[in-house]
Scaffold this motif. Structure first.
Motif, PDB file in Angstrom:
ATOM      1  N   THR A 152      10.919-116.081  -5.553  1.00 65.17           N
ATOM      2  CA  THR A 152       9.920-117.366  -5.308  1.00 65.17           C
ATOM      3  C   THR A 152       9.396-117.499  -4.018  1.00 65.17           C
ATOM      4  OG1 THR A 152      11.129-118.357  -7.259  1.00 65.17           O
ATOM      5  CG2 THR A 152      10.162-120.052  -5.638  1.00 65.17           C
ATOM      6  N   ALA A 153      10.223-117.201  -3.082  1.00 68.09           N
ATOM      7  CA  ALA A 153       9.809-117.381  -1.543  1.00 68.09           C
ATOM      8  C   ALA A 153       8.838-116.296  -1.298  1.00 68.09           C
ATOM      9  CB  ALA A 153      11.195-117.169  -0.692  1.00 68.09           C
ATOM     10  N   ILE A 154       9.063-115.272  -1.778  1.00 66.60           N
ATOM     11  CA  ILE A 154       7.937-114.205  -1.580  1.00 66.60           C
ATOM     12  C   ILE A 154       6.531-114.852  -2.230  1.00 66.60           C
ATOM     13  CG2 ILE A 154       6.984-111.837  -2.185  1.00 66.60           C
ATOM     14  CD1 ILE A 154      10.061-111.131  -1.810  1.00 66.60           C
ATOM     15  N   GLU A 155       6.513-115.270  -3.382  1.00 74.69           N
ATOM     16  CA  GLU A 155       5.194-115.797  -4.099  1.00 74.69           C
ATOM     17  C   GLU A 155       4.690-117.100  -3.141  1.00 74.69           C
ATOM     18  OE1 GLU A 155       6.098-117.274  -8.068  1.00 74.69           O
ATOM     19  OE2 GLU A 155       6.666-114.977  -8.490  1.00 74.69           O
ATOM     20  N   VAL A 156       5.582-117.812  -2.591  1.00 74.68           N
ATOM     21  CA  VAL A 156       5.138-119.047  -1.813  1.00 74.68           C
ATOM     22  C   VAL A 156       4.529-118.561  -0.469  1.00 74.68           C
ATOM     23  CG1 VAL A 156       5.799-121.012  -0.714  1.00 74.68           C
ATOM     24  CG2 VAL A 156       6.841-120.536  -2.660  1.00 74.68           C
ATOM     25  N   THR A 157       4.678-117.532   0.073  1.00 75.25           N
ATOM     26  CA  THR A 157       4.014-116.862   1.158  1.00 75.25           C
ATOM     27  C   THR A 157       2.606-116.605   1.090  1.00 75.25           C
ATOM     28  OG1 THR A 157       4.606-114.698   0.733  1.00 75.25           O
ATOM     29  CG2 THR A 157       6.013-115.864   2.107  1.00 75.25           C
ATOM     30  N   ALA A 158       2.095-116.522  -0.186  1.00 73.57           N
ATOM     31  CA  ALA A 158       0.752-116.407  -0.423  1.00 73.57           C
ATOM     32  C   ALA A 158      -0.282-117.691  -0.124  1.00 73.57           C
ATOM     33  CB  ALA A 158       0.476-115.832  -1.507  1.00 73.57           C
ATOM     34  N   ASP A 159       0.545-118.805   0.001  1.00 66.56           N
ATOM     35  CA  ASP A 159      -0.201-120.181   0.024  1.00 66.56           C
ATOM     36  C   ASP A 159      -0.595-120.306   1.469  1.00 66.56           C
ATOM     37  OD1 ASP A 159      -1.225-122.602  -0.032  1.00 66.56           O
ATOM     38  OD2 ASP A 159       0.810-123.689  -0.718  1.00 66.56           O
ATOM     39  N   PRO A 160      -2.052-120.140   1.761  1.00 62.25           N
ATOM     40  CA  PRO A 160      -2.748-120.125   2.878  1.00 62.25           C
ATOM     41  C   PRO A 160      -2.529-121.801   3.689  1.00 62.25           C
ATOM     42  CG  PRO A 160      -4.527-120.176   1.402  1.00 62.25           C
ATOM     43  CD  PRO A 160      -2.973-119.756   0.521  1.00 62.25           C
ATOM     44  N   ALA A 161      -2.317-122.633   2.687  1.00 57.47           N
ATOM     45  CA  ALA A 161      -2.122-124.049   3.401  1.00 57.47           C
ATOM     46  C   ALA A 161      -1.052-124.247   3.873  1.00 57.47           C
ATOM     47  CB  ALA A 161      -2.176-125.041   1.962  1.00 57.47           C
ATOM     48  N   ARG A 162      -0.162-123.241   3.813  1.00 51.59           N
ATOM     49  CA  ARG A 162       1.447-123.116   4.599  1.00 51.59           C
ATOM     50  C   ARG A 162       1.302-122.605   6.095  1.00 51.59           C
ATOM     51  NH1 ARG A 162       5.274-120.855   2.637  1.00 51.59           N
ATOM     52  NH2 ARG A 162       6.900-122.189   3.502  1.00 51.59           N
ATOM     53  N   ALA A 163       0.308-121.905   6.196  1.00 49.69           N
ATOM     54  CA  ALA A 163       0.214-121.118   7.501  1.00 49.69           C
ATOM     55  C   ALA A 163       0.460-121.808   8.836  1.00 49.69           C
ATOM     56  CB  ALA A 163      -1.005-120.176   7.621  1.00 49.69           C
ATOM     57  N   ALA A 164      -0.284-122.718   8.890  1.00 48.92           N
ATOM     58  CA  ALA A 164      -0.030-123.455  10.178  1.00 48.92           C
ATOM     59  C   ALA A 164       1.553-123.948  10.243  1.00 48.92           C
ATOM     60  CB  ALA A 164      -0.706-124.723  10.494  1.00 48.92           C
ATOM     61  N   GLU A 165       1.799-124.549   9.267  1.00 47.07           N
ATOM     62  CA  GLU A 165       3.606-125.000   9.254  1.00 47.07           C
ATOM     63  C   GLU A 165       4.501-123.799   9.488  1.00 47.07           C
ATOM     64  OE1 GLU A 165       6.807-126.534   5.769  1.00 47.07           O
ATOM     65  OE2 GLU A 165       4.274-126.835   5.583  1.00 47.07           O
ATOM     66  N   VAL A 166       4.364-122.830   8.983  1.00 47.31           N
ATOM     67  CA  VAL A 166       5.109-121.410   9.094  1.00 47.31           C
ATOM     68  C   VAL A 166       4.917-121.021  10.417  1.00 47.31           C
ATOM     69  CG1 VAL A 166       5.516-119.234   8.429  1.00 47.31           C
ATOM     70  CG2 VAL A 166       5.182-120.935   6.570  1.00 47.31           C
ATOM     71  N   ALA A 167       3.615-120.968  11.173  1.00 44.42           N
ATOM     72  CA  ALA A 167       3.622-120.536  12.344  1.00 44.42           C
ATOM     73  C   ALA A 167       4.179-121.343  13.534  1.00 44.42           C
ATOM     74  CB  ALA A 167       2.053-120.374  12.732  1.00 44.42           C
ATOM     75  N   GLU A 168       4.264-122.824  13.266  1.00 45.29           N
ATOM     76  CA  GLU A 168       4.877-123.654  13.888  1.00 45.29           C
ATOM     77  C   GLU A 168       6.363-123.518  13.799  1.00 45.29           C
ATOM     78  OE1 GLU A 168       5.782-128.655  14.215  1.00 45.29           O
ATOM     79  OE2 GLU A 168       3.660-127.524  13.685  1.00 45.29           O
ATOM     80  N   GLU A 169       6.984-123.318  12.972  1.00 46.38           N
ATOM     81  CA  GLU A 169       8.454-122.953  12.550  1.00 46.38           C
ATOM     82  C   GLU A 169       9.000-121.725  13.391  1.00 46.38           C
ATOM     83  OE1 GLU A 169      12.371-123.697  11.550  1.00 46.38           O
ATOM     84  OE2 GLU A 169      10.743-125.175  11.641  1.00 46.38           O
ATOM     85  N   ARG A 170       8.219-120.544  13.119  1.00 50.47           N
ATOM     86  CA  ARG A 170       8.425-119.315  13.699  1.00 50.47           C
ATOM     87  C   ARG A 170       8.269-119.693  15.088  1.00 50.47           C
ATOM     88  NH1 ARG A 170       5.649-114.524  10.224  1.00 50.47           N
ATOM     89  NH2 ARG A 170       6.784-114.953   8.217  1.00 50.47           N
ATOM     90  N   GLY A 171       7.750-120.289  15.760  1.00 51.68           N
ATOM     91  CA  GLY A 171       7.404-120.506  17.226  1.00 51.68           C
ATOM     92  C   GLY A 171       8.763-121.083  17.718  1.00 51.68           C
ATOM     93  N   ARG A 172       9.147-122.230  16.813  1.00 50.71           N
ATOM     94  CA  ARG A 172      10.467-123.025  17.302  1.00 50.71           C
ATOM     95  C   ARG A 172      11.568-122.005  17.325  1.00 50.71           C
ATOM     96  NH1 ARG A 172       8.205-127.471  14.194  1.00 50.71           N
ATOM     97  NH2 ARG A 172       9.213-126.744  12.435  1.00 50.71           N
ATOM     98  N   MET A 173      11.802-121.042  16.320  1.00 47.36           N
ATOM     99  CA  MET A 173      12.701-120.303  16.250  1.00 47.36           C
ATOM    100  C   MET A 173      12.588-119.283  17.367  1.00 47.36           C
ATOM    101  SD  MET A 173      12.574-119.312  12.043  1.00 47.36           S
ATOM    102  CE  MET A 173      13.521-117.723  12.133  1.00 47.36           C
ATOM    103  N   ARG A 174      11.678-118.739  17.777  1.00 48.93           N
ATOM    104  CA  ARG A 174      11.031-117.641  18.696  1.00 48.93           C
ATOM    105  C   ARG A 174      11.691-118.240  20.074  1.00 48.93           C
ATOM    106  NH1 ARG A 174       6.266-116.764  17.932  1.00 48.93           N
ATOM    107  NH2 ARG A 174       6.731-115.708  16.228  1.00 48.93           N
TER     108      ARG A 174
END
Length: 188
Positions: free
Chosen positions: A139-161
């Motif tokens: 399910t998580a792999i399927e959700v990664t295809a949603d382009p509307a989440r790209a900014a949110e994911v990039a922001e969270e990855r930036g916080r992690m990094r």
């Protein structure tokens, strides 16, 4: 041993909203071209969570000591039987119900064996925890295809990094003995 209120609060703070805690598992990661060496690599005990479109793995139950991650976008997932896993993950007979997560772009294969009690299904077969993990990861792999989440994911990855100095897709197999401590999450 029952978790304390402080431990429960720490676990709640460690992962942001939308992250899914999976539980304890043993894992091995190998780079492309080294798949034959998979059986020689040691199993590492980690706590898994889906965060920022990655399978993240931590050294602690509170999910604060990030040890590595594998991006889920474009990853291939399959259930498999794993062998030579530490005894707490092994069903009677010496094999464990597991999974493989393959990131072809990075040339990494993660083999995992979730830990927990084995259940006997109605048909008398053993059901391990991979039977629960695999649908959640799919399910998580399927959700990664949603382009509307790209900014949110990039922001969270930036916080992690920024918090851990660990790049997305990095792994702890070549661990230098240091752990990356995530700071407590502060509500906006």
């Amino acid at each position: 041993e029952a978790p304390t209120a402080a431990a429960a609060a720490a676990r709640a703070e460690a992962l942001p909203d939308g992250a899914a805690r999976l539980g304890l598992f043993y894992k091995k990661v190998v780079k492309k071209g080294m798949i034959d060496a998979l059986h020689m690599r040691p199993w590492k005990k980690r706590w898994g969570a889906v965060r920022a479109d990655c399978l993240c793995y931590y050294a602690d139950e509170g999910c604060t000591l990030l040890k590595g991650s594998l991006p889920l976008a474009g990853a291939q997932l399959r259930r498999c039987t794993v062998t030579n896993v530490p005894s707490s993950a092994v069903a009677p007979g010496g094999e464990a119900d597991g999974f493989e997560l393959i990131d072809a772009a990075a040339g990494l294969t993660l083999r995992g064996a979730p830990v927990g009690e084995f259940e006997v299904t109605g048909a008398g077969a053993l059901m391990g925890f991979a039977e629960r993990w695999v649908p959640q990861l799919a399910t998580a792999i399927e959700v990664t295809a949603d382009p509307a989440r790209a900014a949110e994911v990039a922001e969270e990855r930036g916080r992690m990094r920024a918090a851990t100095q660990i790049e997305i897709g990095a792994d702890d197999d070549d661990d230098d003995g240091t752990d990356a401590q995530l700071p407590p999450r502060v509500a906006p």
